[in-house]
Design an enzyme around this catalytic site. Structure first.
Site, short mmCIF file in Angstrom:
data_model
loop_
_atom_site.label_atom_id
_atom_site.label_comp_id
_atom_site.label_asym_id
_atom_site.label_seq_id
_atom_site.Cartn_x
_atom_site.Cartn_y
_atom_site.Cartn_z
N CYS A 1 55.31 -43.99 -31.34
CA CYS A 1 55.93 -43.34 -30.35
C CYS A 1 57.27 -43.71 -30.11
O CYS A 1 57.93 -43.32 -29.45
CB CYS A 1 55.13 -43.51 -29.09
N HIS B 1 58.88 -44.48 -20.32
CA HIS B 1 57.98 -43.95 -21.58
C HIS B 1 56.51 -43.46 -20.91
O HIS B 1 56.33 -42.28 -21.27
CB HIS B 1 57.56 -45.37 -22.22
N GLU C 1 54.67 -50.95 -18.02
CA GLU C 1 56.14 -50.50 -17.81
C GLU C 1 56.67 -50.78 -16.46
O GLU C 1 58.01 -51.24 -16.55
CB GLU C 1 56.42 -49.32 -18.30
N LYS D 1 57.36 -36.94 -19.49
CA LYS D 1 56.06 -36.78 -20.14
C LYS D 1 55.08 -35.74 -19.20
O LYS D 1 53.98 -35.25 -19.51
CB LYS D 1 55.23 -37.67 -20.93
N HIS E 1 53.11 -35.63 -24.38
CA HIS E 1 53.62 -36.92 -25.26
C HIS E 1 53.90 -36.54 -26.70
O HIS E 1 53.04 -36.16 -27.37
CB HIS E 1 52.42 -37.99 -24.93
N PHE F 1 52.47 -47.39 -30.44
CA PHE F 1 50.95 -48.17 -31.06
C PHE F 1 51.52 -49.20 -32.20
O PHE F 1 52.59 -48.88 -32.98
CB PHE F 1 50.06 -47.21 -31.58
#
Length: 415
Positions: free
Chosen positions: A165, A305, A316, A337, A342, A401
């Site tokens: 991502c 994010h 975050e 998002k 996403h 990830f």
């Protein structure tokens, strides 16, 4: 030696909210959700039965050669459409430019998973003799960058980053670095993803990473909300034109924003979970600020994010508070998002475009579905509705990830 300044001169996007930047931005500000129930295959046995898909997309319109469209995976088709829009928006005439000084850095977190799934079914039912000779080029994650370069003749630096991502933030950041180092004058940079397929959805469902709010899919992506239960898969592409300042001025380009900061780190912690306290995210944000040479109180907006996962959103939030201290409560932070879902490897580029549009229009996109704020997420997330605000400096976070963290910082261009 004076370092070369780097600016953004064009943008292109294909998202669940629109087939170009303008329609995407309009729907984003209106707080519309691009999420809906999946209907293209029998998903009755899936835990998650919805996603944010691109609708009414015609790939043949975006290739000079119609055969190339048929020989490209959907993620490459989406990338090509975004590239065409970005080049047009930047006013680029390839015949008037030095093509070996123009590069393409477009990545994909997953690549051609649709082609892989389709051809695997053919292998199992019809045998290896029926496999397409284009399987490998359709599947590999660098092919979007390759085909874009071939379409225009751009012969400069060409590669794709694969950091889940964080992919497109890394592509844009590395474009910034290459231009500063005089390796190119212009780079098309961003990402593309098209993993809303039976195989892709199965994999993310097996991880228990996706929301299962099947009865209300448009309300499933709810970053920073107490009732969030996972992210929403999305597809799309976004590409920006990254250009050296003097080159842009010489050709009379419109300068949309200046790209001034880039931070990248590793959590070195876990395959899918962020480090405690968002430690890697902290260092990525700090590094982007340091490279830009600005203090924390100069940041006017953060595009988070913010994926709508229980652990990620809280980490975050902690990271932002660690970096910005008392100023953190004064910075509007939104997760787009909540509307786009996403976009995985394309998320960072799309969200950088939203930061640039926020600077251009002095308006902040909202975080929708934030009905019951999580006490652990206690910042100003611009809930529900867009907000007018002066934006000169914006920061965009992308965390992938594998523990990959990439942060970009853009500023209003001051001649």
């Amino acid at each position: 030696m004076n370092q070369r300044r780097v600016v953004i001169t064009g943008m292109g996007a294909v998202t669940p909210l629109g087939l170009d930047v303008s329609s995407t931005w309009t729907n984003l500000l209106a707080g519309k959700s691009g999420v809906s129930t999946l209907t293209s295959w029998d998903n009755s046995k899936y835990d998650c039965r919805f996603a944010a898909q691109v609708k009414d997309f015609e790939p043949r319109k975006h290739f000079f050669n119609e055969k190339d469209a048929r020989r490209a995976d959907r993620y490459t088709q989406l990338a090509m459409a975004s590239a065409k829009e970005a080049v047009k928006h930047a006013g680029m005439d390839p015949q008037q430019l030095q093509l070996d000084r123009i590069g393409v850095l477009v990545g994909s977190g997953i690549g051609g998973i649709k082609s892989l799934g389709d051809q695997d079914e053919i292998l199992l039912t019809k045998g290896p003799g029926r496999i397409s000779p284009f399987l490998i080029p359709m599947m590999i994650s660098n092919m979007a960058a390759g085909l874009i370069s071939m379409e225009f003749g751009f012969a400069g630096p060409n590669f794709s980053v694969v950091t889940a991502c964080a992919t497109s933030n890394n592509c844009i950041g590395e474009a910034w670095r290459l231009i500063r180092d005089n390796e190119a004058e212009i780079i098309l940079a961003g990402g593309s993803e098209a993993a809303c397929t039976p195989l892709g959805m199965s994999g993310f469902c097996a991880m228990k990473a996706l929301s299962t709010r099947n009865d209300e899919p448009e309300r499933a992506s709810r970053p920073f909300d107490r009732d969030r239960d996972g992210f929403v898969m999305a597809e799309g592409a976004a590409i920006v034109i990254v250009e050296e300042l003097e080159h842009a001025k010489k050709r009379g380009a419109t300068i949309l924003a200046e790209l001034t900061g880039y931070g990248l780190t590793a959590d070195a912690y876990h395959m899918t979970s962020p480090a405690p306290g968002g430690a890697g995210a902290v260092r990525a944000m700090q590094n982007s600020l340091k490279r830009a040479g600005i203090s924390v109180d100069k940041v006017d907006y953060i595009n988070a994010h913010g994926t709508s996962t229980p652990v990620g959103d809280a980490a975050e939030t902690e990271a932002i508070k660690a970096v910005f201290g008392s100023h953190a409560k004064k910075i509007p932070v939104s997760s787009t998002k909540s509307m786009t879902g996403h976009l995985l490897g394309a998320a960072g580029a799309a969200e950088l475009i939203f930061c640039i549009k926020a600077i251009e229009n002095n308006i902040l996109p909202p975080t929708i579905n934030l009905d019951n704020p999580d006490p652990a997420c206690d910042l100003d997330y611009v809930p529900h509705k867009a907000r007018e605000a002066r934006v000169d400096t914006a920061l965009s976070n992308s965390f992938g990830f594998g523990g990959h963290n990439a942060t970009l910082l853009v500023q209003r261009f001051a001649g």
